[in-house]
Motif scaffolding. Structure first.
Motif, mmCIF file in Angstrom:
data_model
loop_
_atom_site.group_PDB
_atom_site.id
_atom_site.type_symbol
_atom_site.label_atom_id
_atom_site.label_comp_id
_atom_site.label_asym_id
_atom_site.label_seq_id
_atom_site.Cartn_x
_atom_site.Cartn_y
_atom_site.Cartn_z
ATOM 1 N N LEU A 1 0.702 -1.123 -0.090
ATOM 2 C CA LEU A 1 -0.012 0.023 -0.191
ATOM 3 C C LEU A 1 0.833 1.331 0.083
ATOM 4 O O LEU A 1 0.250 2.219 -0.202
ATOM 5 C CB LEU A 1 -0.982 0.017 1.082
ATOM 6 N N ASN A 2 1.899 1.277 0.323
ATOM 7 C CA ASN A 2 2.994 2.212 0.252
ATOM 8 C C ASN A 2 3.782 2.596 -0.907
ATOM 9 O O ASN A 2 4.594 3.410 -0.958
ATOM 10 C CB ASN A 2 4.084 2.215 1.178
ATOM 11 N N ALA A 3 3.158 1.965 -2.032
ATOM 12 C CA ALA A 3 3.842 2.188 -3.394
ATOM 13 C C ALA A 3 3.339 3.762 -3.840
ATOM 14 O O ALA A 3 2.414 4.162 -3.235
ATOM 15 C CB ALA A 3 2.990 1.035 -4.506
ATOM 16 N N ALA A 4 4.143 4.121 -4.782
ATOM 17 C CA ALA A 4 3.922 5.744 -5.214
ATOM 18 C C ALA A 4 2.279 5.702 -5.674
ATOM 19 O O ALA A 4 1.941 4.668 -6.397
ATOM 20 C CB ALA A 4 4.684 5.664 -6.448
ATOM 21 N N LEU A 5 1.832 6.828 -5.667
ATOM 22 C CA LEU A 5 0.420 7.129 -5.776
ATOM 23 C C LEU A 5 0.655 7.775 -7.176
ATOM 24 O O LEU A 5 1.300 8.362 -7.905
ATOM 25 C CB LEU A 5 -0.236 7.956 -5.084
ATOM 26 N N PHE A 6 -0.264 7.192 -8.198
ATOM 27 C CA PHE A 6 -0.313 7.473 -9.582
ATOM 28 C C PHE A 6 -1.086 9.003 -9.551
ATOM 29 O O PHE A 6 -1.147 9.729 -8.638
ATOM 30 C CB PHE A 6 -0.799 6.659 -10.394
ATOM 31 N N ASP A 7 -1.861 9.244 -10.784
ATOM 32 C CA ASP A 7 -2.412 10.505 -11.012
ATOM 33 C C ASP A 7 -3.669 10.419 -10.424
ATOM 34 O O ASP A 7 -4.952 10.041 -10.911
ATOM 35 C CB ASP A 7 -2.708 10.715 -12.446
ATOM 36 N N VAL A 8 -3.660 11.083 -8.904
ATOM 37 C CA VAL A 8 -4.953 10.713 -8.244
ATOM 38 C C VAL A 8 -5.727 12.181 -7.984
ATOM 39 O O VAL A 8 -5.214 13.038 -8.388
ATOM 40 C CB VAL A 8 -4.497 10.674 -6.834
ATOM 41 N N GLU A 9 -7.148 11.675 -8.331
ATOM 42 C CA GLU A 9 -7.980 13.020 -8.416
ATOM 43 C C GLU A 9 -8.349 13.361 -6.920
ATOM 44 O O GLU A 9 -8.554 14.553 -6.698
ATOM 45 C CB GLU A 9 -9.183 12.657 -9.352
ATOM 46 N N ARG A 10 -8.831 12.258 -6.079
ATOM 47 C CA ARG A 10 -9.022 12.757 -4.856
ATOM 48 C C ARG A 10 -8.983 11.598 -4.003
ATOM 49 O O ARG A 10 -8.816 10.251 -4.426
ATOM 50 C CB ARG A 10 -10.457 13.249 -4.702
ATOM 51 N N ILE A 11 -8.821 11.678 -2.764
ATOM 52 C CA ILE A 11 -8.682 10.332 -1.691
ATOM 53 C C ILE A 11 -10.064 10.689 -0.934
ATOM 54 O O ILE A 11 -10.112 11.796 -0.115
ATOM 55 C CB ILE A 11 -7.521 10.273 -0.990
ATOM 56 N N GLU A 12 -10.897 10.009 -0.795
ATOM 57 C CA GLU A 12 -12.084 9.882 0.182
ATOM 58 C C GLU A 12 -11.900 9.169 1.504
ATOM 59 O O GLU A 12 -11.512 8.021 1.210
ATOM 60 C CB GLU A 12 -13.475 9.475 -0.670
ATOM 61 N N VAL A 13 -11.842 9.798 2.577
ATOM 62 C CA VAL A 13 -11.912 8.986 3.713
ATOM 63 C C VAL A 13 -13.424 9.086 4.284
ATOM 64 O O VAL A 13 -13.918 9.708 5.061
ATOM 65 C CB VAL A 13 -11.095 9.718 4.730
ATOM 66 N N LEU A 14 -13.882 7.651 4.315
ATOM 67 C CA LEU A 14 -15.272 7.507 4.747
ATOM 68 C C LEU A 14 -15.203 7.024 6.185
ATOM 69 O O LEU A 14 -14.610 6.090 6.418
ATOM 70 C CB LEU A 14 -16.062 6.442 3.879
ATOM 71 N N LYS A 15 -15.855 7.563 7.100
ATOM 72 C CA LYS A 15 -15.541 7.308 8.552
ATOM 73 C C LYS A 15 -16.693 6.526 8.985
ATOM 74 O O LYS A 15 -18.081 6.868 8.737
ATOM 75 C CB LYS A 15 -15.533 8.771 9.181
ATOM 76 N N GLY A 16 -16.634 5.575 9.806
ATOM 77 C CA GLY A 16 -17.525 4.796 10.519
ATOM 78 C C GLY A 16 -17.903 3.461 9.559
ATOM 79 O O GLY A 16 -17.277 3.277 8.371
ATOM 80 N N PRO A 17 -18.574 2.494 10.115
ATOM 81 C CA PRO A 17 -18.831 1.268 9.354
ATOM 82 C C PRO A 17 -19.309 1.741 8.004
ATOM 83 O O PRO A 17 -20.528 2.346 7.861
ATOM 84 C CB PRO A 17 -20.093 0.467 10.435
ATOM 85 N N GLN A 18 -18.884 0.895 6.918
ATOM 86 C CA GLN A 18 -19.520 1.089 5.310
ATOM 87 C C GLN A 18 -19.677 -0.248 5.004
ATOM 88 O O GLN A 18 -19.517 -0.727 3.522
ATOM 89 C CB GLN A 18 -18.313 1.607 4.590
ATOM 90 N N GLY A 19 -20.357 -1.044 5.872
ATOM 91 C CA GLY A 19 -20.664 -2.694 5.514
ATOM 92 C C GLY A 19 -21.706 -2.527 4.436
ATOM 93 O O GLY A 19 -21.624 -3.837 3.741
ATOM 94 N N THR A 20 -22.416 -1.711 4.346
ATOM 95 C CA THR A 20 -23.501 -2.064 3.388
ATOM 96 C C THR A 20 -23.083 -1.944 1.771
ATOM 97 O O THR A 20 -23.212 -2.841 1.347
ATOM 98 C CB THR A 20 -24.711 -0.763 3.646
ATOM 99 N N LEU A 21 -22.407 -0.807 1.592
ATOM 100 C CA LEU A 21 -21.960 -0.462 0.116
ATOM 101 C C LEU A 21 -20.841 -1.057 0.118
ATOM 102 O O LEU A 21 -20.170 -1.439 -1.239
ATOM 103 C CB LEU A 21 -22.204 0.852 -0.498
ATOM 104 N N PHE A 22 -19.557 -1.135 0.885
ATOM 105 C CA PHE A 22 -18.190 -1.258 0.846
ATOM 106 C C PHE A 22 -17.858 -2.735 1.185
ATOM 107 O O PHE A 22 -16.773 -3.163 0.872
ATOM 108 C CB PHE A 22 -17.435 -0.351 1.501
#
Length: 830
Positions: free
Chosen positions: A135-156
């Motif tokens: 996971l520490n590999a170089a980031l490519f051309d990133v548009e955004r990083i979304e940090v979703l907080k709390g349980p995401q068990g339904t959709l993710f």
């Protein structure tokens, strides 16, 4: 139920109970998001459709492309500075080859094991990453990083009980354009990027991204020809194709390959015998107690440090005190992703996400040197007694395939998402920990001459026995393999009862299956039924519901209340000789909040309060077991009985008091408490039970971040040029490193800055040049982010229940954060 907030925090939460923290942004918005008339909208895809972040009933922080540039974020490890207070990132042990990622107090100590899962899901373009390796590999051309907080068990899905980290890449544009950039900095660092979009041809658009990042070691290794510590050399290339054969169909295919060569952070001896352990009655050394054990007498004595060893707990070392063999670890990642979308009708879009990914890791970690066991005693003799410097070697191979089918659309006043998910993962690993050095002529503690350090033969442990570090010569501590499969069906619908009132409900049914085996333990193949060993043959079923009520008080004020559940699958610890299994853990979350735009949309304030109850928490008991002149890191994962309490508040504020000036601040308060856990120990036929306190690691009680961004027009340079200034400060209170130890790391405060002259017209069509200088850790702050007290405490009783040995005590050892780094860079858009 008693809620354990401090008074001030309780007052804030009371306000939140009447309102809501819909979705949150904490970093300075990108230029397109800060218009002259106030703060603009930000688009997110947390609901599996594009929505305005401010009206999305999920707590989210967004780090956009501009913020990544301003903070000089090159990999996920750069978020260890606390850029998003609710997101915690640290290395596993000292190693850059595996990361520990946590949100809202859901932070596994050792998801490094093949049969153990993460508590926060990491997604790249909708694809779940099964391992934290690579996971520490170089980031490519990133548009955004979304940090979703709390349980995401339904959709993710599973293993997102703390939340999800969703990385969204820039898609092919279909136009000829690109960007090439490069830079140099201190510690021999240099980086280069190429991002090239080609014109659309017969419905096909192509994009190519190439990344190179390099930094020399920040702690030098005195041993000639050996790598120092905190070195990295990352290379990666990604190709993407977007095919639009007809209106309504979009097919995105991408392939990426990365190679990350790195070395761990240096592990320093921070103190010597900090608990004042002395032989005699244990009562005479009240702080010299290993958690979970009982004994009356302490025997032996702490070992003196080897000649030349430096005890340094205040500042990071720039040169190691003793040179040892160290070669880079190598992570290789690769993958293919196909994302298909078909707009069948205005009410329905069908999607397919197909991915095959893999990661290969060869770990070489000799960062501890003479600062951790095995500890050599003065007057040592024989083939192995004078050996030291544990070389932690590990190989991991992971392959995963995932397939997800989605139906996304709207029927009247109802928006819906439905899907099927399949995940299949194969992981195998092995590990060895040979000694790599020995001392000769060591007769007396504190001697300053007459001794010599020698490098052991990399194949033969003592001149005759093949048990060294070289592949093919290793004595394997452990080896295992596991196959994990997951099947899920899910659905979620939002009913817009009125233009202002919205009800969202959903659920996900998951079936997980694991089949794992311990192939070797201490270089011996275990036999089922012998010494408690059993292969892992487990399956689990879960249904995770979610309900959210959201109300738009006005165009600029939104509130919601949310109930959600999540779960993390069980597994087995390959770090135990019996492959000890553990069960899943489950969490229930209750969240409310407020989201507002004010001051004519020049101000934005978001507030969220949450209560999480976790059952069967997976906690770890770590100990060092000595085998000859080497040591084995034994780690038992158990399920803590009772309910673990996690309580918190998250607040984010963005202001644009005048045009071109943006001020941002964010704060996270997280309270955690695991009930006392009864630990039963058998020593020499004597059994006893101790109530032991466990802790949630890398989770500060208080964390905060703030930033200032200012853009000054520079028409004298060119029409669109700006002088952009950015500075951010990030604070985190001290945290624990290990579940079982109360010992804490240091508090931290890190400042980053960047000054750039942007969009200089090069007089050749659309070509624009941006040049800038950047600095991370501006004030060169040094703090211990990982502190290990295991070799400053006595060992567990092994032959009877009344005495414990001090013979392997030296002191705490730990790792400091990265030093100040800075550089210059230039980027040309065309």
């Amino acid at each position: 139920m008693r809620t354990c907030f401090p008074a001030a925090s309780a007052a804030v939460l009371s306000l939140a109970l009447a309102t809501q923290a819909h979705a949150q942004t904490h970093t300075a918005p990108a230029p397109a998001e800060v218009a002259g008339d106030g703060l603009g909208d930000i688009v997110v895809t947390a609901m599996k459709r594009e929505t305005n972040l401010q009206s999305t009933p999920i707590a989210i922080s967004v780090v956009n492309a501009q913020a990544l540039k301003d903070r000089h974020v090159q990999s996920l490890l750069d978020f260890a500075d606390g850029a998003v207070p609710g997101l915690r990132v640290a290395t596993f042990e000292a190693r850059q080859s595996a990361l520990t990622i946590g949100i809202r107090g859901i932070v596994p100590l050792d998801a490094n094991q093949p049969a153990r899962e993460q508590g926060v899901g990491v997604y790249i373009d909708g694809v779940y990453m099964g391992r934290q390796h690579g996971l520490n590999a170089a980031l490519f051309d990133v548009e955004r990083i979304e940090v979703l907080k709390g349980p995401q068990g339904t959709l993710f899905g599973r293993n997102t009980e703390g939340g999800a980290l969703s990385i969204v890449s820039k898609a092919p544009s279909g136009k000829f354009e690109g960007r090439v950039s490069g830079g140099i900095g201190n510690y021999g660092s240099h980086n280069a990027e190429l991002h090239l979009d080609l014109p659309e041809v017969h419905g096909f658009s192509f994009k190519l991204d190439g990344v190179l990042q390099h930094q020399d070691a920040t702690t030098r290794n005195p041993l000639t020809g050996q790598t120092g510590w905190n070195y990295y050399d990352r290379k990666g290339i990604r190709g993407a194709v977007r095919w639009k054969p007809v209106d309504g169909i979009t097919n995105d295919f991408s392939v990426d390959v990365s190679r990350d060569s790195n070395s761990p952070f240096y592990s320093q001896l921070l103190n010597y015998n900090p608990n004042n352990c002395v032989a005699g009655p244990q009562s005479a050394s009240p702080n010299c107690v290993l958690p979970g054990t009982q004994y009356d007498t302490l025997t032996g004595a702490p070992r003196p440090t080897l000649p030349g060893v430096v005890v340094e707990g205040k500042d990071r070392m720039t040169v190691a005190d003793i040179g040892v063999p160290q070669q880079p670890s190598v992570d290789k990642t690769h993958g293919f992703t196909n994302n298909f979308k078909w707009k069948v009708a205005p009410e329905l879009e069908l999607r397919s996400i197909t991915a095959w990914r893999g990661v290969d890791v060869a770990q070489w970690d000799n960062s501890g040197g003479a600062h951790r066991p095995p500890v050599v005693a003065p007057g040592c003799t024989g083939a192995t007694a004078c050996n030291f410097s544990r070389y932690s070697l590990a190989n991991l191979r992971q392959r995963q395939f995932s397939q997800e089918l989605q139906a996304v659309g709207s029927l009247g006043r109802v928006d819906y998402v439905a899907g099927l998910y399949y995940f299949n993962e194969h992981v195998s690993d092995d590990a060895a920990t040979p000694a790599s050095m020995r001392i000769t002529g060591y007769t007396t503690a504190g001697q300053t001459s007459g001794y010599n350090y020698e490098v052991l033969d990399p194949c033969f442990f003592n001149g005759t026995t093949p048990a060294g570090s070289q592949p093919g010569c290793q004595s394997i501590d452990r080896a295992s393999k596991v196959n994990s499969k997951s099947y899920a069906v899910y659905g979620q619908a939002t009913w817009h009862l009125t233009d202002a009132l919205h009800l969202t409900a959903g659920g996900r049914y998951t079936h997980d299956r694991k089949r794992g085996e311990l192939l070797l333990s201490r270089n011996v193949a275990p036999v089922a039924g012998v010494n408690g060993y059993e292969p892992l043959r487990e399956s689990w079923n879960r249904f995770n519901p979610m309900v959210t009520v959201a109300y738009d008080v006005s165009r600029d004020v939104h509130v919601y209340a949310k109930y959600a559940t999540g779960y993390r699958a069980g597994g087995a610890s390959s770090r135990t000789s019996n492959y000890q299994a553990f069960d899943p853990e489950d969490v229930k979350s209750y969240e409310i909040g407020l989201k507002t735009d004010f001051w004519d949309r020049r101000g934005r304030f978001n507030l969220a309060g949450f209560v999480m109850d976790r059952k069967d928490s997976q906690v770890d008991i770590s100990s060092i077991q000595f085998v000859g002149s080497s040591s084995f890191n034994n780690l038992v994962t158990i399920n803590a009985p009772g309910t673990t309490k996690i309580r918190g508040i998250e607040a984010e504020l963005t202001l644009q008091p005048v045009e071109r000036l943006t001020l941002s601040a964010s704060y996270a308060y997280t309270y955690t408490k695991i009930p006392l856990v009864p630990i039963t120990v058998n020593a020499g036929g004597v059994s006893y039970t101790t109530l032991q306190r466990f802790y949630i690691v890398f989770t500060p009680r208080n964390a905060a971040s703030g930033s200032i961004d200012y853009a000054l027009p520079m028409p004298m340079v060119s029409a669109d040029s700006q002088l952009r200034f950015h500075i951010d400060g990030n604070y985190a209170q001290a945290t624990q490193t290990f579940d079982q130890f109360a010992t804490k790391n240091d508090a931290s405060f890190i400042v980053n800055a960047r000054l750039a002259l942007t969009d200089i017209d090069m007089g050749q069509g659309r070509s624009k040049l941006t040049a800038g200088i950047w600095v991370r850790n501006l004030f060169d702050t040094a703090y211990v982010y990982r502190r290990d007290p295991s070799n400053s405490l006595p060992g567990a009783p092994t032959t009877n229940a009344v005495s414990a040995s001090l013979n392997n005590i030296m002191g705490d050892y730990g790792n400091f954060n990265a030093p100040r780094t800075f550089g210059v860079e230039a980027s040309l858009k065309f």
